[in-house]
Design a protein around this motif. Structure first.
Motif, PDB file in Angstrom:
ATOM      1  N   PRO A  41      -9.038  -0.688 -11.902  1.00 52.82           N
ATOM      2  CA  PRO A  41      -7.571  -0.300 -12.482  1.00 52.82           C
ATOM      3  C   PRO A  41      -7.301   0.905 -12.263  1.00 52.82           C
ATOM      4  O   PRO A  41      -7.778   1.251 -10.571  1.00 52.82           O
ATOM      5  N   VAL A  42      -5.906   1.195 -12.237  1.00 56.53           N
ATOM      6  CA  VAL A  42      -5.332   2.012 -12.115  1.00 56.53           C
ATOM      7  C   VAL A  42      -5.886   3.746 -11.135  1.00 56.53           C
ATOM      8  O   VAL A  42      -5.906   3.749 -10.391  1.00 56.53           O
ATOM      9  N   ARG A  43      -6.535   3.309 -12.085  1.00 56.73           N
ATOM     10  CA  ARG A  43      -7.631   5.362 -11.954  1.00 56.73           C
ATOM     11  C   ARG A  43      -8.231   5.155 -10.848  1.00 56.73           C
ATOM     12  O   ARG A  43      -8.782   5.979 -10.526  1.00 56.73           O
ATOM     13  N   LEU A  45      -8.344   2.866  -7.894  1.00 60.86           N
ATOM     14  CA  LEU A  45      -7.487   2.767  -6.599  1.00 60.86           C
ATOM     15  C   LEU A  45      -6.503   4.062  -6.489  1.00 60.86           C
ATOM     16  O   LEU A  45      -6.939   4.725  -5.808  1.00 60.86           O
ATOM     17  N   ALA A  46      -6.334   4.642  -7.404  1.00 59.02           N
ATOM     18  CA  ALA A  46      -6.206   6.455  -7.374  1.00 59.02           C
ATOM     19  C   ALA A  46      -7.113   7.366  -6.915  1.00 59.02           C
ATOM     20  O   ALA A  46      -6.238   8.162  -5.796  1.00 59.02           O
ATOM     21  N   GLU A  47      -7.985   6.986  -7.258  1.00 59.87           N
ATOM     22  CA  GLU A  47      -9.098   7.928  -7.251  1.00 59.87           C
ATOM     23  C   GLU A  47      -8.904   7.694  -4.981  1.00 59.87           C
ATOM     24  O   GLU A  47      -9.991   8.555  -4.671  1.00 59.87           O
ATOM     25  N   THR A  48      -9.741   6.424  -5.350  1.00 61.95           N
ATOM     26  CA  THR A  48      -9.936   5.374  -3.419  1.00 61.95           C
ATOM     27  C   THR A  48      -9.035   5.979  -3.237  1.00 61.95           C
ATOM     28  O   THR A  48      -9.430   6.466  -1.931  1.00 61.95           O
ATOM     29  N   VAL A  49      -8.149   5.827  -2.876  1.00 60.73           N
ATOM     30  CA  VAL A  49      -6.213   6.155  -2.128  1.00 60.73           C
ATOM     31  C   VAL A  49      -6.228   7.972  -1.973  1.00 60.73           C
ATOM     32  O   VAL A  49      -5.451   8.070  -1.599  1.00 60.73           O
ATOM     33  N   THR A  55       1.690   8.057  -8.828  1.00 59.48           N
ATOM     34  CA  THR A  55       2.336   7.265  -7.233  1.00 59.48           C
ATOM     35  C   THR A  55       2.363   6.208  -7.149  1.00 59.48           C
ATOM     36  O   THR A  55       3.056   5.056  -5.925  1.00 59.48           O
ATOM     37  N   ILE A  56       1.425   5.397  -7.290  1.00 59.43           N
ATOM     38  CA  ILE A  56       0.867   3.800  -7.745  1.00 59.43           C
ATOM     39  C   ILE A  56       1.261   3.021  -8.271  1.00 59.43           C
ATOM     40  O   ILE A  56       1.727   2.103  -7.263  1.00 59.43           O
ATOM     41  N   LEU A  68       1.391  -2.264 -11.096  1.00 58.75           N
ATOM     42  CA  LEU A  68       0.036  -2.834 -10.447  1.00 58.75           C
ATOM     43  C   LEU A  68      -0.754  -3.780 -11.049  1.00 58.75           C
ATOM     44  O   LEU A  68      -1.087  -5.058 -10.333  1.00 58.75           O
ATOM     45  N   LEU A  69      -0.571  -4.071 -12.433  1.00 55.51           N
ATOM     46  CA  LEU A  69      -1.033  -5.970 -12.704  1.00 55.51           C
ATOM     47  C   LEU A  69      -0.365  -6.860 -12.361  1.00 55.51           C
ATOM     48  O   LEU A  69      -0.942  -8.087 -11.620  1.00 55.51           O
TER      49      LEU A  69
END
Length: 293
Positions: A41-43, A45-49, A55-56, A68-69
């Motif tokens: 999920p976008v959240r 992915l945002a945490e990971t990068v 921004t994503i 993103l979907l």
């Protein structure tokens, strides 16, 4: 102008060099962990990068997806269809390689280049591009340096198709000749980077005259594509060693051959012998012409 983004990894790999630092960071993570990204999920992915969710989303839209979907859906399709496919890359050549190894690696580079170029083509936009070639009063190909060779190759091939074509490969001639453009002309520019000043200036002259502009370039985000009415992407890395330069050249030549073949198919579309190959049809046309000449 749209581009085929269904081959997600090939597309992102192709535009990587033109991205800013933050966008490149996201793109590189997608290339390194495509299966993981497809499930995130976008959240997450945002945490990971270590970037914001906004921004994503902006990154996805910037490279042509609605969000993103859509990007994840394309990634999932690609991974399901080609689960064992790795991101195409040119093989490195080492000093202790045998001559046969070197030959095989160069051949593999050429094969990979062809497949990547096809992967970047959006077939829906090819027809209007071909129709623009057929409508043009003149086609003027421009290119500087190595891309100038592609411009001359395209000129020769299109002239053989019966399309009045010229090629300009130096700053003075480009400026002189393109100053007399008409709206019925088509200007086709070859530039790997999309930033070659001489070629970008040629497009500025073309736009001023009202002529249509087609860019054949590696970069979908460049000064050249900003001025272009339409564009087709090539692949390959511009570099002085190994297979880099041949990949760039092969990609441009492939686009030329593809467009010329589509022009030929258009010209022969009314033939009653639709079961014959293009080669056979051209032989029949030549025989008919010689017998009536």
């Amino acid at each position: 102008m749209s581009v085929n983004r269904e081959n997600v990894r090939v597309y992102i790999s192709n535009i990587l060099g033109g991205l800013g630092e933050t966008d490149r960071h996201i793109a590189e993570f997608i290339l390194q962990q495509p299966a993981k990204v497809a499930q995130m999920p976008v959240r997450k992915l945002a945490e990971t990068v270590q970037l914001s969710e906004a921004t994503i989303v902006r990154f996805c839209k910037k490279i042509g997806y609605t969000g993103l979907l859509e990007l994840k859906a394309a990634l999932k399709r690609e991974l399901l269809e080609e689960s064992d496919l790795l991101l195409p890359s040119s093989p490195d050549i080492f000093l202790d390689d045998t001559r046969n190894d070197v030959a095989q690696k160069i051949a593999l580079t050429v094969d990979t280049t062809m497949k990547e170029t096809i992967g970047l083509l959006d077939m829906k936009v090819v027809k209007p591009v071909v129709e623009r070639f057929l409508r043009a009063n003149r086609v003027l190909f421009v290119g500087f340096g190595a891309s100038g060779l592609s411009a001359m190759e395209a000129r020769d091939k299109m002239n053989r198709q019966g399309i009045d074509s010229e090629a300009y490969t130096d700053r003075f001639t480009m400026t002189l000749k393109l100053a007399n453009l008409k709206p019925t002309d088509l200007v086709v520019a070859f530039s790997h980077s999309g930033e070659t000043p001489e070629v970008v200036n040629a497009f500025r002259l073309a736009k001023k005259a009202g002529a249509e502009c087609l860019a054949i370039t590696h970069s979908p985000q460049s000064p050249l594509t900003e001025l272009a009415d339409s564009w087709l992407l090539t692949c390959g890395s511009a570099g002085p060693y190994q297979g880099d330069s041949i990949a760039t050249r092969i990609s441009q030549l492939f686009i030329i051959e593809f467009l010329c073949t589509e022009v030929t198919r258009h010209n022969l579309r009314d033939s009653v012998s639709t079961g014959l190959s293009i080669k056979e049809l051209l032989i029949k046309e030549r025989i008919k012409h010689e017998s009536t000449g």
